[in-house]
Write a protein that holds these residues in place. Structure first.
Motif, mmCIF file in Angstrom:
data_model
loop_
_atom_site.group_PDB
_atom_site.id
_atom_site.type_symbol
_atom_site.label_atom_id
_atom_site.label_comp_id
_atom_site.label_asym_id
_atom_site.label_seq_id
_atom_site.Cartn_x
_atom_site.Cartn_y
_atom_site.Cartn_z
ATOM 1 N N VAL A 16 -7.811 -3.426 -3.486
ATOM 2 C CA VAL A 16 -7.781 -4.623 -4.609
ATOM 3 C C VAL A 16 -6.417 -4.706 -5.170
ATOM 4 C CG1 VAL A 16 -8.813 -5.639 -6.669
ATOM 5 C CG2 VAL A 16 -10.461 -4.753 -4.717
ATOM 6 N N LEU A 17 -5.861 -3.340 -5.555
ATOM 7 C CA LEU A 17 -4.587 -3.171 -6.357
ATOM 8 C C LEU A 17 -3.398 -3.620 -5.495
ATOM 9 C CD1 LEU A 17 -5.178 -0.144 -8.979
ATOM 10 C CD2 LEU A 17 -5.789 -2.532 -9.030
ATOM 11 N N GLU A 23 -8.669 -10.708 -11.240
ATOM 12 C CA GLU A 23 -9.107 -9.823 -10.077
ATOM 13 C C GLU A 23 -8.854 -8.226 -10.378
ATOM 14 O OE1 GLU A 23 -7.457 -13.135 -7.220
ATOM 15 O OE2 GLU A 23 -6.611 -11.202 -6.946
ATOM 16 N N VAL A 24 -7.699 -8.049 -11.230
ATOM 17 C CA VAL A 24 -7.228 -6.555 -11.344
ATOM 18 C C VAL A 24 -8.285 -6.246 -12.315
ATOM 19 C CG1 VAL A 24 -5.382 -4.916 -12.338
ATOM 20 C CG2 VAL A 24 -4.852 -6.697 -10.367
ATOM 21 N N ASN A 33 -6.057 1.888 -3.912
ATOM 22 C CA ASN A 33 -6.947 0.876 -4.006
ATOM 23 C C ASN A 33 -6.792 -0.416 -3.342
ATOM 24 O OD1 ASN A 33 -8.721 -1.005 -4.879
ATOM 25 N ND2 ASN A 33 -9.141 0.082 -7.008
ATOM 26 N N ARG A 83 -3.439 -5.558 -2.864
ATOM 27 C CA ARG A 83 -3.567 -6.982 -2.449
ATOM 28 C C ARG A 83 -2.712 -7.910 -3.624
ATOM 29 N NH1 ARG A 83 -1.752 -10.830 0.068
ATOM 30 N NH2 ARG A 83 -2.847 -12.549 -0.064
ATOM 31 N N ALA A 84 -3.428 -7.360 -4.913
ATOM 32 C CA ALA A 84 -2.941 -7.873 -6.287
ATOM 33 C C ALA A 84 -1.442 -7.925 -6.318
ATOM 34 C CB ALA A 84 -3.596 -7.310 -7.406
ATOM 35 N N GLU A 97 0.988 -1.267 -0.061
ATOM 36 C CA GLU A 97 -0.034 -0.038 0.088
ATOM 37 C C GLU A 97 0.996 1.145 -0.076
ATOM 38 O OE1 GLU A 97 -2.362 -0.531 3.681
ATOM 39 O OE2 GLU A 97 -3.794 0.529 2.584
ATOM 40 N N ALA A 99 -11.386 -4.753 -11.230
ATOM 41 C CA ALA A 99 -11.482 -3.606 -10.346
ATOM 42 C C ALA A 99 -10.985 -2.296 -11.227
ATOM 43 C CB ALA A 99 -10.218 -3.624 -9.225
#
Ligand code: ACO
Length: 406
Positions: free
Chosen positions: A195-196, A303-304, A193, A198-199, A176, A307
Motif C-alpha cells: 500500500v505504501l 489511503e496511507v 508494504n 503504491r502510494a 518498492e 494502512a
C-alpha cells in the motif's frame, strides 16, 4: 523580414519581467497546465488518470519519450533502469564522508555533481558533440540517473540514521526497491508494504513534471550550456532545495508543528493576513485555482492513513484549508492548497523525517528534468540561456586609491 529578439535588443527594446512572470523561453510538448481551470497533463494525459492507472516508471518513459511505452518497451525500460541502480563503490565511499547530520538534500546535490566525474564521457568537452547528442549515449545517462537517484537518496537517509547502506534489489519494482533500501534491517526480513509502495509511486507520478517550474528552468538553463546532464541535474536539484520550491513541503510540516492545535488556527490565519507569516503549501505561480495534485495527494493521504494510522496534524491542515478557503483575503488572491500542502503529512505518516521531503520530490522530478533536457538538445532553436537586465547602477566613476579612501 520579421524582426527577431536580437534585432529588437539592438534597437534598445527590452522587456523587464522580474521572476519571468510572463516570459516563454522555449516551445515545449512535455507538460500542459491550465492554472485557472486546475488542469495538469503530461504529454496530453490528465494527471488524475496517470496517477490512478500508471506506474512512475511508465510515466517517466512517457515524459522523456513522448508516448506511453508498449508492453515490450515497458519491460525493457524498467529492466534497464533497475539494472542501473547500483552505485560505484567509490561513490558509496564518497557518501560516507558526509557528517552524520548532513542534510540528505545536500548529499544528493553533491552526489549528482560527483556523478559527472564517474561518467566523464557524458561531457561533450571530453566526448565530442556526437556522443553527447546520440540517442544511445543520452539514454545511458538517463537510465543511470533514474536508476541511481533512489539509491543515492536511500544512502543519504541511512547516513543520517547511522545505519549501513543496503544494496538495491533490481527484481523489485522501482518504488518498492527504494522503500526496501531505506528500511531493510537484515537479510530477508523487510518486505515493503505494498500500500505504501503504491502510494509513494503515485506521489512520484504527480511530482514528475510541472513545465517550467524553477528547477526545470534551471535544468534547461544549465543544459543550454551543453554541460553534462549530471552537473545540470545538480543545479536543478539546488533550485529544488529552496524553501519556496521543493523545500515548501518541509516548511508546511514545521508550520503545522508551530500551530500545534486546532484552537491556534484562527490566530495563525490572522498573522498570515497581517503578513507576519506565510501560509506554506498555499499559493502557486501558475495555479489560480485548486492544484489538481493537491486533490490527488489528499486522497493518497487517506489511503496511507488507513494502512498505517492517521497523522494527527491532518486535523490542523484540514481546518487551515477550511478557514482559508472561506476567507476573502485568500479568495481575492486566489490562494489554494498546492501539492505540498498534504504530501508532507503523507511522508510523515510513512515514517520519513522532514529533511527527506525535498529528496522525495527530487527523485521523480528528475524524470521531468530529463524530458526537458532531451527536448532542449533536440530543439534547433535552442540558444544558450542568457537573459538581459535593466541596469540602474552608476555611470562611469573615478577610482579612488585605497590609501586615499577614508
Ligand atoms: N501565504 C500568504 N500569502 C500569500 C501566499 C501564502 N502562501 N502566497 C502568496 N501570497 C500573497 C502574497 O503576499 C501577495 O499578496 P499581496 O498582493 O497583498 O502582496 C499575493 O498573495 C500574490 O503572491 P505572490 O508572492 O505575488 O505570488 P508568486 O506567484 O510570486 O508566488 C509562491 C508563488 C512562491 C508559490 C507563493 O505563493 C508562496 O510563497 N507560497 C508558499 C510556499 C509554497 O507553498 N511553495 C510551493 C510552491 S509549489 C511547488 O514548488 C511544488
Amino acid at each position: 523580414g520579421a524582426i527577431n529578439a536580437t534585432d529588437l535588443g539592438k534597437l534598445g527594446v527590452r522587456s523587464l519581467d522580474p521572476g519571468y512572470m510572463n516570459t516563454a523561453v522555449c516551445k515545449s510538448e512535455v507538460c500542459f497546465i491550465d492554472g485557472d481551470e486546475g488542469i495538469l497533463r503530461y504529454r496530453g494525459y490528465n494527471i488524475e488518470e496517470l496517477a490512478e492507472k500508471s506506474t512512475f516508471l511508465e510515466v517517466s518513459y512517457l515524459l522523456i519519450n513522448g508516448e506511453l511505452p508498449s508492453k515490450k518497451q515497458n519491460v525493457e525500460w524498467s529492466d534497464r533502469v533497475m539494472k542501473h541502480t547500483y552505485l560505484h563503490e567509490n561513490l558509496n565511499q564518497l557518501l560516507k564522508q558526509f557528517r552524520y547530520d548532513a542534510h540528505p538534500m545536500g548529499m544528493v546535490i553533491s552526489t549528482l555533481a560527483a556523478l559527472s566525474t564517474f561518467y566523464p564521457y557524458a561531457n561533450p568537452s571530453l566526448s565530442g558533440e556526437n556522443l553527447y547528442k546520440s540517442e544511445q549515449a543520452r539514454n545511458k545517462q538517463i537510465f543511470r540517473i533514474i536508476g541511481k537517484l533512489p539509491t543515492i537518496a536511500a544512502c543519504a537517509y541511512r547516513n543520517r540514521i547511522g545505519k549501513p547502506y543496503n544494496n538495491p534489489q533490481s527484481s523489485l519494482g522501482y518504488t518498492e526497491n527504494f522503500l526496501y533500501m531505506l528500511d531493510k534491517l537484515s537479510e530477508n526480513d523487510y518486505k515493503p508494504n505494498p500500500v505504501l509502495a503504491r502510494a509513494l509511486d503515485k506521489l512520484f507520478i504527480i511530482h514528475a513534471d510541472h513545465e517550467l517550474n524553477c528547477s526545470t528552468a534551471a535544468m534547461r538553463h544549465l543544459g543550454s550550456t551543453k554541460v553534462d546532464p549530471y552537473t545540470a541535474m545538480a543545479g536543478a536539484a539546488g533550485a529544488l532545495y529552496g524553501p519556496l520550491h521543493g523545500g515548501a513541503c518541509e516548511a508546511v510540516l514545521h508550520m503545522l508543528e508551530d500551530i500545534g492545535s486546532l484552537e491556534n488556527v484562527p490566530n495563525f490565519i490572522q498573522q498570515v493576513k497581517n503578513k507576519s507569516k506565510k501560509l506554506m503549501g498555499f499559493g502557486h505561480r501558475v495555479y489560480k485555482s485548486y492544484d489538481p495534485r493537491a486533490k490527488i495527494a489528499r486522497k493518497i493521504a487517506d489511503e496511507v492513513f488507513a494502512a498505517v494510522g492517521k497523522e494527527p496534524m491532518i486535523e490542523i491542515a484540514i481546518e487551515l484549508e477550511r478557514i482559508a478557503l472561506s476567507d476573502p483575503y485568500f479568495i481575492e488572491r486566489k490562494l489554494y492548497p498546492n501539492v505540498d500542502f498534504y504530501t508532507g503529512l503523507v511522508y510523515r505518516s510513512m515514517g520519513f523525517p522532514t529533511d527527506m521531503f525535498p529528496v522525495l520530490f527530487c527523485i521523480p522530478r528528475a524524470a521531468g528534468w530529463l524530458a526537458h533536457w532531451v527536448e532542449l538538445l533536440d530543439d534547433p532553436a535552442t540558444h544558450i540561456y542568457r537573459p538581459r537586465q535593466v541596469y540602474l547602477g552608476y555611470d562611469e566613476r573615478q577610482y579612488v586609491e585605497l590609501q586615499n579612501r577614508t
